[in-house]
Design a protein around this motif. Structure first.
Motif, PDB file in Angstrom:
ATOM      1  N   VAL A 191       0.968  -1.185  -0.109  1.00  0.00           N
ATOM      2  CA  VAL A 191      -0.156   0.015   0.140  1.00  0.00           C
ATOM      3  C   VAL A 191       0.880   1.087   0.032  1.00  0.00           C
ATOM      4  O   VAL A 191       1.574   1.358   0.935  1.00  0.00           O
ATOM      5  CB  VAL A 191      -0.948   0.138   1.226  1.00  0.00           C
TER       6      VAL A 191
ATOM      7  N   GLN B 273       2.388   5.160  -0.276  1.00  0.00           N
ATOM      8  CA  GLN B 273       1.936   6.441   0.571  1.00  0.00           C
ATOM      9  C   GLN B 273       1.219   7.196  -0.247  1.00  0.00           C
ATOM     10  O   GLN B 273       0.203   7.851   0.035  1.00  0.00           O
ATOM     11  CB  GLN B 273       3.613   7.087   0.836  1.00  0.00           C
TER      12      GLN B 273
ATOM     13  N   GLN C 248      -7.760   4.682   0.811  1.00  0.00           N
ATOM     14  CA  GLN C 248      -6.793   3.935   1.627  1.00  0.00           C
ATOM     15  C   GLN C 248      -7.319   2.513   1.734  1.00  0.00           C
ATOM     16  O   GLN C 248      -6.722   1.488   1.337  1.00  0.00           O
ATOM     17  CB  GLN C 248      -6.250   4.289   2.932  1.00  0.00           C
TER      18      GLN C 248
ATOM     19  N   GLU D 287      -6.896   0.639  -1.409  1.00  0.00           N
ATOM     20  CA  GLU D 287      -5.451   0.066  -1.494  1.00  0.00           C
ATOM     21  C   GLU D 287      -5.400  -1.199  -0.791  1.00  0.00           C
ATOM     22  O   GLU D 287      -4.905  -2.293  -1.185  1.00  0.00           O
ATOM     23  CB  GLU D 287      -4.627   1.414  -1.135  1.00  0.00           C
ATOM     24  N   ILE D 288      -5.843  -1.169   0.287  1.00  0.00           N
ATOM     25  CA  ILE D 288      -5.794  -2.527   1.219  1.00  0.00           C
ATOM     26  C   ILE D 288      -6.368  -3.568   0.621  1.00  0.00           C
ATOM     27  O   ILE D 288      -6.183  -4.712   0.620  1.00  0.00           O
ATOM     28  CB  ILE D 288      -6.177  -2.028   2.721  1.00  0.00           C
TER      29      ILE D 288
ATOM     30  N   LEU E 273       3.052  -1.470   4.199  1.00  0.00           N
ATOM     31  CA  LEU E 273       2.264  -0.046   4.349  1.00  0.00           C
ATOM     32  C   LEU E 273       3.272   0.906   4.297  1.00  0.00           C
ATOM     33  O   LEU E 273       4.131   1.152   5.375  1.00  0.00           O
ATOM     34  CB  LEU E 273       1.142  -0.360   5.451  1.00  0.00           C
TER      35      LEU E 273
ATOM     36  N   PRO F  82       1.162   4.839   6.169  1.00  0.00           N
ATOM     37  CA  PRO F  82      -0.315   4.601   5.834  1.00  0.00           C
ATOM     38  C   PRO F  82      -0.922   5.706   6.651  1.00  0.00           C
ATOM     39  O   PRO F  82      -2.404   6.088   6.413  1.00  0.00           O
ATOM     40  CB  PRO F  82      -0.686   3.255   6.287  1.00  0.00           C
TER      41      PRO F  82
ATOM     42  N   LEU G  62      -5.368  -4.085  10.826  1.00  0.00           N
ATOM     43  CA  LEU G  62      -4.029  -4.587  10.765  1.00  0.00           C
ATOM     44  C   LEU G  62      -3.909  -5.797  11.844  1.00  0.00           C
ATOM     45  O   LEU G  62      -3.513  -6.804  11.687  1.00  0.00           O
ATOM     46  CB  LEU G  62      -2.778  -3.579  11.172  1.00  0.00           C
TER      47      LEU G  62
ATOM     48  N   ILE H   1       2.964  -7.960   8.310  1.00  0.00           N
ATOM     49  CA  ILE H   1       2.961  -6.725   8.043  1.00  0.00           C
ATOM     50  C   ILE H   1       4.056  -5.900   8.271  1.00  0.00           C
ATOM     51  O   ILE H   1       4.635  -6.073   9.290  1.00  0.00           O
ATOM     52  CB  ILE H   1       1.433  -5.945   8.857  1.00  0.00           C
TER      53      ILE H   1
ATOM     54  N   PHE I  63       5.359  -2.256   8.173  1.00  0.00           N
ATOM     55  CA  PHE I  63       4.740  -0.945   8.458  1.00  0.00           C
ATOM     56  C   PHE I  63       5.807   0.228   8.418  1.00  0.00           C
ATOM     57  O   PHE I  63       6.765   0.190   9.312  1.00  0.00           O
ATOM     58  CB  PHE I  63       4.101  -1.106   9.731  1.00  0.00           C
TER      59      PHE I  63
END
Lengths: 418, 482, 372, 350
Positions: free
Chosen positions: B62, B64, B125, B128-129, B142, B145, B161, B171, B173
């Motif tokens: 995902v 920015q 967003q 996107e996920i 991500l 995010p 999440l 994940i 992050f």
């Protein structure tokens, strides 16, 4: 300098696209338009406005332009401006001339497509791989193509029977089809000069009588384009390259590949347009395209980057052009038609509270009607301008809701997204 | 640099802007090739040379900056590149069903047939996920995010999440908001200048320690010293109403006043009218109704240029769109927005010497890191571009500064410098309208705070007495202002 | 610094030289395949430049090409694509010729006549392009379409006016038709060149003046700054206070006014009448030259001369039986390869520059920052 | 940035400049005069279209070919390009003159101005220009103007059209609206009216100058002809160069008749598939004019000034190939004699 053009923020002042109107509305609009045309025909006695001959000629005239427009659509939907359409069409006419003369029209059409695709490929190499400004590449192709074809024509056609330095020997035409029975019935109705009914008959007869298989091919390609670009994965990916190539790339879409495919297809379609022109004219001639590539480009913008719109734009142009070529009387009647159309538009704009546009439309409309009323004919020299004036007027006064592919004209380099 | 990520965890990667986080992510996602080194997934070495390779091994990202095509529908955006086929084309029915299914399972609330163009930031967003989940990714990356989300939305995201994690997804992050990192991550890797400087676990460090690891020195804090607010009104806005081209009202009856020496902070979730407010004040966007006065003079009908000449400085939200000409030199950029004023121009002609001299002054005073003033603005880093813009907008003694996200995307050094400049100008009776998504910045830098929601000012706060949480709930319409 | 400038000079030369070599290579291959020895062709063409007349004619062609290119370039600088230079100059030349040939002009001093003619041409060109500009800012009509349409409409209008009942005169026996010939007082005398039988257009001076004015406007004036800024980033220009609509109209008018000049050297220096054989299509050549010269006043001058020289030397090819279309192919290939070469060199230079900036500041920059 | 680009572009021009300085300064007027050994060296400059245009350039080429064969002479042919200036035309003629070509033939009125200038500088060279006689610009003592009475020939095909037409409605498709083609129209209309005063003549020009694509666009020709046929015409005269094939195709599809132009189009290989609709053609014997001119120079019988190729000298005529007008030939001959005798004066403007 870049090719993407200046937006000037005009489109910001108009309403966003509404839900797409249903087919029924378009149908009713078409009926209403035909009613008005029919009325003008009766008032002026200019049978050429709706005669089957005009419609058939309009169809023939529109096909090369429409294919050029469709070619532009493929390329621009993938984000690449194609101002080289004219050059690719020229390549198409030459291909048709070279192969059509020796191996028949279908071979010629195929050769035109291949040569056009070759032009597209060069455009793709320049714009996609080398990131050259799209306009430059297009201009270069439009520049070089006539030179190349003329060079080769001198080589191949000079000594051919019936050929010359600037023209190919004759090409046979492809078969034409007529819906049996229907044509004569419609013809009879058309003869009656009844209000509306005869006009409708003329319209239908023009569309069903003596239609070249190549015209049908073009029609099929329009539907195919709509299907491929909007209903298939390939089309979605291709369009995504014109909207947000970095997004496409981030999802594993090979942007270069799709752009290459789109531009090559664009060239192929432009080449086909050229080839059809050559076959319909029975030969390749230097300078035969006569700016149809540019008109095609205009019809694409006119058609808002949608196949239906492109067809409408090319049809409008083909119709006006056919009409002015077939007889000056109809152009005189066109003045009245334009006047009425503008007044209708003025009313529509008035209801939408766009007073300035309504006012301008009224003034121009009244001027056209006065011109019609006070003269017997349009000076013949000016008649040839009719298609251009009409296109310009329609563009200026119709609501502009252009939805340009977002990434058009910009260079996308692999791995530079985000 | 080395990172090891455990399956089924949230692994945070922190670092300053330019520390190389995004580059690392791009390499992981196959958008860039590493010069050296290897990537292994579940023990097998993976060769990720395109995003397709990454997707194939179950990595999803995902970004920015959202990777969405505005003119396509949600469905089209989601299925792009992994379209369910059927009947010679895309199987729209199956795709729609699958999207609804995923959306329901994770509570994403995404409607497949809407145009992305019509969606807000949070919705985008979630699209996107959803895109990533649609592809059955097992590893989610991500990239910052939370940058565009309000605290409540951040909480929702973190909830999502955790749910994903509990289903065995991994994940990665990326963030520089350290309290968030501490609250959600299982492991933390700190990057600086392209290398890993530390791997810590959230229980072992405080935000402060983490920050110092990140920057390698102490952090600047946004704060104002003593109040400089006077009672001379500089900007008076009264009944400002703006409608969008489609007829929607985007700003409604907005009224406020900023006095000399005052910083008015506007808090709000992006897309609630901030951009329109700024553009209306700058004269870029036409007003439906209302009145704007600068130093008591009505400027409602003045053009952008006349407003600028009257002493309005403007730090735009998106510097690449509105702030600089990337293909022009620094000194040419100095002229931008000052095309009518000395020292850039003399009459109808440009004053090149004057512009160059003043550019040099800005470069020196604002510590713009550049070899010389003849380089193209595009070759400077974002922070240095921003410093140049701030310097430019502060020149010519403006009476009002409209600062939209003035420190977005700049490193801490530049951030501190920009804050310092605003403080200095405020002390010299500059009125400032500050818009920011960074609530710490808003609270720290404002003399008064107002919350914007759906085009209206719905609440005002005293920055000394408000917490980010309170602000956040007001921003989403959940809280009460005073 | 010195090192860098040497490098940039080298790189700067690499692009056009490489492209020219490439274009020559492509044409050489085409010639060889079709059985024409390329070196003989090159020798013929270069040889024809021995004749001062060819040089004079090249300069004359370059003069008109240059004016056309400047007209196009003014639009390009604003990202406006004025395809309509062609129609603008034809209409302008025709009406200006009619004015200059009118009998009442005879009594005026020569300078006044010439100035009036030139001003009239600029005015007509500006009005014609102004229509496109006006439609763009009021109705959002793409100038690409409107100028294509206006070209065709101009053709019809010129044909309408070029009629003995209106602005044209006919000469018995001649199959030509044109405006009344401009008498000597309205003509611009040529500049004798070497032993050439044809003079260099006196209005080559006008082209030079336009070039300098174009350069000055772009680099020294506020207007030029606004123009360039709008072209580089419309949104940034708007935020800086530029009224984009006004700029669009202004630049279209300016472009059209310069387009109006395109026909003047030929009209006042050689043809002395707008007739059927007045050169057409110069507007399209202008696009190619503006692109080749990268909209730069000097670059376009070189491009215009190169183009003119290629055109003029191609005449010699027929004598040796080579289809002169090879020159057209060459022109197309040059445009494309020059631009590709520039792009490649630009990328290479950008990489070097980033490395330099990085080294100078002691930090490395990530590619996305540099790109942004 | 821009500075660098501009400077860099210098390199392109460098090549040219180097070439200039290296080779510069050749004499202008060297090499004039005739070939030397007595045999003629002919230079021929075509108008746009050149050899193979199936029209008047081609006709000129035929004349040249015939002369070449007969007199065993050497010839070089040059061709104009689209949109060129007078200077380029002048240059073309000068190159021929410099190259020792004599005589030099310029095909097309566009050469009028340039020829006038060049001929002055080369008084020993004999020039001819086809299709133009403009006193003042091209009437030097070494220039022969070969012009044609196109209106006379067109008159006769107009007569044929009127006689053949059953509807009393005929058409005229002009390629490009120029005075030359208007001459065809004027003669044709007069011819039609001479037979049937109340007949309708529909007129259409495909394009307006400077858009000369009307000579090259069969598709447009077909559309225009179809319009005329639909409006009742049954004979169409195609004075439209290459667009004529479209006119004939339309005539063929609708069972109507067509009239060709410039050469005997019934016999053109490129029109073989539509030749049965071509009842006649207005033949403009450019070939004869070119041949005559070359012969006159060869025989040292050059005569300057205007030579009008009209009906009387066979410069224009109607074609009879295909036998479609055999039945009306006596009537045509009758009119022809009237024109020759001056009884009928054919207008050359509409």
């Amino acid at each position: 300098m870049s090719a993407s053009g200046l937006a000037v923020g005009v489109q910001e002042t108009v309403a966003p696209p509404r839900r797409r109107a249903s087919p029924m509305i378009y149908f009713l609009l078409a009926i209403a338009a035909l009613l008005v045309v029919s009325l003008v025909r009766v008032l002026t006695g200019a049978g050429n406005l709706t005669s089957s001959g005009t419609v058939a000629a309009a169809l023939t005239a529109a096909v090369p332009i429409a294919l050029a427009g469709l070619a532009g659509l493929w390329s621009e939907r993938a984000g690449v401006i194609n101002i080289g359409l004219e050059g690719m069409m020229v390549l198409g006419t030459f291909g048709a001339g070279l192969f059509g003369w020796q191996w028949g029209p279908w071979a010629g059409v195929l050769a035109g497509v291949v040569l056009g695709a070759f032009g597209g490929l060069i455009h793709a190499i320049a714009t996609v791989t080398f990131g050259v400004d799209h306009i430059i590449s297009g201009v270069a192709i439009t520049l070089a193509a006539p030179g190349l074809t003329l060079f080769l024509a001198k080589l191949y056609f000079t000594d051919a029977p019936g050929g010359g330095q600037k023209q190919s020997p004759p090409i046979e035409d492809v078969p034409h089809v007529t819906i049996p029975g229907l044509s004569s019935v419609l013809g009879d109705i058309e003869q009656q000069q009844w209000f509306f009914v005869s006009d409708l008959a003329g319209l239908l007869r023009g569309l069903t009588t003596d239609v070249s298989l190549l015209t049908l091919l073009a029609v099929v390609l329009f539907f195919a384009t709509a299907y491929v670009l909007w209903r298939t994965a390939f089309g979605l990916r291709l369009r995504s390259c014109g909207e947000a190539p970095h997004a496409a790339e981030s999802l594993g879409v090979n942007v270069y590949k799709y752009k290459y495919a789109a531009i090559t297809m664009s060239g192929a379609l432009a080449g086909l347009g050229g080839a059809i022109l050559a076959v319909a004219s029975s030969q390749f001639r230097d300078g035969q395209t006569g700016g149809r590539g540019y008109i095609g480009l205009a019809s694409m913008i006119f058609g808002n980057w949608r196949p239906g719109g492109v067809a409408a734009g090319a049809g409008l142009f083909g119709y006006t052009d056919a009409m002015q070529l077939r007889g000056e009387g109809a152009v005189h009647a066109l003045l009245l038609l334009l006047g009425i159309a503008l007044l209708v538009l003025a009313v529509v704009q008035l209801r939408a509270k766009r007073y300035v546009v309504a006012g301008v439309a009224t003034v121009i409309g009244v001027l056209f009607i006065l011109w019609f009323a006070l003269t017997d004919q349009v000076p013949p020299e000016l008649v040839s301008a009719a298609p251009y004036v009409v296109t310009l007027l329609v563009l200026s006064l119709a609501a502009q809701r252009l939805r340009v592919p977002k990434w058009i004209g910009r260079t996308h380099r692999r791995g530079e997204g985000g | 640099m080395n990172v090891a990520v455990r399956t089924g965890t949230v692994h945070a990667l922190v670092g300053e802007n330019g520390a190389g986080k995004s580059t690392l992510m791009k390499i992981l996602y196959g958008m860039q090739r590493p010069d050296e080194g290897t990537i292994s997934i579940d023990g097998t070495q993976a060769d990720l040379s395109t995003p397709a390779d990454a997707i194939a091994v179950g990595i999803g990202m995902v970004h920015q900056h959202f990777m969405l095509a505005d003119n396509l529908t949600v469905l089209e955006n989601v299925v792009l590149g992994d379209e369910p086929r059927g009947g010679g084309g895309i199987d729209f029915k199956a795709a729609r069903a699958k999207i609804r299914d995923i959306s329901a399972r994770y509570g994403l609330g995404v409607e497949p047939d809407r145009l992305v163009d019509e969606l807000g930031v949070g919705e985008r967003q979630r699209v996107e996920i959803l895109k990533v989940l649609f592809r059955g990714a097992r590893i989610l990356i991500l990239d910052e995010p939370t940058a565009v989300l309000v605290p409540q939305e951040v909480d929702e995201l973190f909830g999502n999440l955790r749910e994903l994690k509990s289903e065995g997804l991994t994940i990665l992050f990326i963030s520089h908001k350290l309290d968030e990192v501490l609250s959600v991550a299982d492991d933390i890797t700190v990057m600086r200048r392209g290398t890993t400087v530390a791997s810590v676990s959230p229980g072992d460090v405080t935000a402060r320690q983490l920050a110092e690891l990140m920057v390698g020195s102490a952090l600047p804090v946004p704060e104002l010293r003593e109040s400089t607010v006077t009672d001379t009104p500089v900007l008076e806005v009264d009944g400002l109403t703006v409608t969008a081209p489609d007829g929607r009202t985007v700003l409604e009856e907005m009224s406020f006043t900023i006095n000399a020496g005052e910083v008015l902070g506007i808090a709000g979730v992006e897309g609630n009218g901030q951009a329109e407010l700024v553009e209306a004040l700058m004269g870029i966007r036409p007003l439906q109704a209302g009145r704007i006065a600068l130093q008591g003079k009505d400027i409602t009908k003045l053009s952008t240029r006349k407003r600028r000449d009257a002493g309005v400085g403007y730090i735009p939200e998106d510097r690449h769109r509105q702030g600089v000409l990337l293909e022009a030199t620094l000194w040419e950029n100095r002229i931008l927005g000052h095309q009518t004023r000395a020292p850039s121009v003399r009459g109808l002609l440009l004053n090149r010497a004057g512009a160059r001299a003043d550019t040099q002054r800005i470069v020196d005073e604002y510590d713009v890191r550049t070899p010389n003033i003849d380089v193209l603005a595009g070759s400077l880093s974002g922070g240095n571009q921003q410093k140049l813009i701030v310097g430019r907008e502060m020149s010519g003694n403006p009476v009002l500064l409209i600062a939209s996200h003035p420190t977005r995307g700049v490193d801490v050094g530049a951030q501190a410098a920009i804050w310092e400049q605003i403080r200095k100008a405020r002390a010299e009776h500059l009125a400032v309208l500050l818009i920011s998504a960074d609530l710490d910045e808003l609270i720290g830098m404002s003399d008064s705070l107002a919350v914007i929601l759906r085009g209206r000012l719905v609440a005002s706060y005293d920055p000394k007495a408000v917490t980010p949480e309170e602000l956040g709930s007001a921003m989403t319409g959940a809280g009460e202002g005073t | 610094m010195g090192r860098i400038s040497w490098r940039s000079v080298g790189l700067g030369l690499a692009a056009p030289v490489g492209a020219l070599v490439f274009a020559l290579l492509v044409c050489g291959i085409i010639l060889s395949i079709t059985g024409h020895p390329p070196f003989d062709v090159a020798e013929d063409m270069i040889g024809s430049l021995e004749r001062p007349r060819t040089v004079a004619n090249s300069l004359n062609s370059a003069t008109t090409y240059y004016l056309s290119a400047v007209a196009v370039a003014i639009g390009f600088k604003m990202r406006l694509f004025n395809i309509g230079v062609d129609g603008q100059y034809r209409l302008a030349a025709m009406l200006a010729a009619a004015l200059a040939g009118a009998s009442f002009m005879e009594s005026l001093p020569s300078v006044v006549r010439i100035l009036m003619t030139i001003l009239a041409a600029m005015l007509v060109g500006a009005v014609w392009s102004g229509i496109a500009g006006f439609l763009k800012i009021t109705r959002g009509v793409s100038e690409v379409i409107s100028t294509i349409m206006l070209n065709a409409i101009a053709t019809a209008l010129v044909a309408f006016l070029l009629n003995p009942d209106r602005l044209a005169v006919t000469v018995a026996g001649s199959n030509n038709i044109g405006t009344a010939p401009i008498t000597e007082g309205g003509q611009v005398p040529g500049i004798p060149y070497s032993e050439s039988s044809s003079d260099v257009f006196g209005l080559i001076v006008l082209a030079a003046v336009v070039g300098v004015a174009y350069w000055f406007m772009l680099n020294r004036t506020r207007f030029g700054f606004d123009l360039k800024a709008t072209g580089q980033s419309e949104s940034a220009a708007v935020a800086s206070g530029v009224n984009v609509k006004k700029m669009v109209l202004a630049s279209m008018l300016l472009s059209g006014a310069v387009a109006g000049l395109v026909g003047m050297p030929q009209l006042l220096g050689a043809s002395h009448s707008y007739s059927l054989d007045f050169p057409a299509g110069l507007g399209f050549t202008g696009i190619a030259i503006a692109l080749l010269g990268r909209n730069h006043p000097i670059g376009m001058a070189f491009a215009a001369f190169l183009w003119g020289a290629l055109d003029q030397t191609s005449n010699v090819l027929d004598l040796s039986g080579v289809p002169k279309e090879i020159v057209v192919i060459m022109q197309g290939v040059i445009v494309l390869s020059v631009v590709i070469a520039y792009e490649l060199v630009r990328r290479y230079k950008l990489r070097l520059e980033q490395r330099d900036v990085g080294r100078a500041l002691g930090t490395t920059k990530t590619p996305e920052e540099a790109q942004a | 940035m821009l500075r660098k680009r501009g400077g860099a572009l210098a390199a392109i021009a460098m090549a040219g400049v180097l070439a200039l300085s290296a080779c510069g300064g050749g004499g202008e007027d060297s090499g004039a005069g005739s070939g030397g050994d007595g045999a003629l060296k002919i230079g021929l400059a075509y108008d746009i279209g050149g050899r193979g245009d199936q029209s008047f350039n081609d006709s000129a080429a035929r004349g040249l070919d015939k002369a070449k064969q007969e007199f065993g002479i050497e010839a070089t042919e040059l061709e104009a390009s689209q949109g060129e200036t007078d200077a380029q035309k002048e240059d073309r003629l000068r190159q021929l003159a410099e190259g020792g070509y004599n005589p030099i033939i310029a095909v097309g009125f566009a050469y009028a101005g340039p020829l006038g200038k060049v001929a002055k500088d080369y008084p020993d060279v004999k020039f001819a220009i086809i299709d133009d006689y403009t006193p003042g610009t091209d009437d030097g003592p070494n220039i022969a103007n070969l012009t044609f009475a196109e209106e006379q020939g067109s008159f006769l095909v107009g007569v044929a059209a009127a006689l053949k037409s059953k509807t009393g409605n005929v058409g005229f498709v002009g390629g490009v609206n120029t005075p030359l083609i208007q001459k065809f129209q004027a003669g044709y209309e007069a011819g039609v009216k001479a037979v049937k005063p109340d007949a309708t003549v529909q007129v259409k020009y495909l394009t307006q100058p400077p858009d000369f694509s009307g000579f090259n666009d069969p598709a447009k020709g077909e559309t225009a002809a179809n319009g005329m046929l639909d409006a009742g015409a049954d004979v169409v005269y195609a004075a439209a160069g290459g667009s004529g094939s479209g006119v004939f195709r339309a005539a063929k599809d609708k069972g109507a008749m067509g009239i060709g132009v410039d050469s005997d189009q019934y016999n053109l290989p490129s029109l073989a598939d539509v030749k049965d609709v071509i009842i006649t053609s207005m033949v403009k014997s450019v070939d004869v004019a070119v041949y005559d001119f070359i012969k006159s120079v060869n025989d040292n019988a050059f005569k300057a000034g205007n030579k009008i190729y009209d009906l009387e000298v066979g410069g224009v005529k109607y074609a009879t190939s295909g036998g479609k007008i055999d039945d009306i030939q006596p009537r045509l001959e009758e009119y022809k004699q009237k024109i020759i005798s001056g009884e009928i004066k054919v207008p050359s403007t509409t």
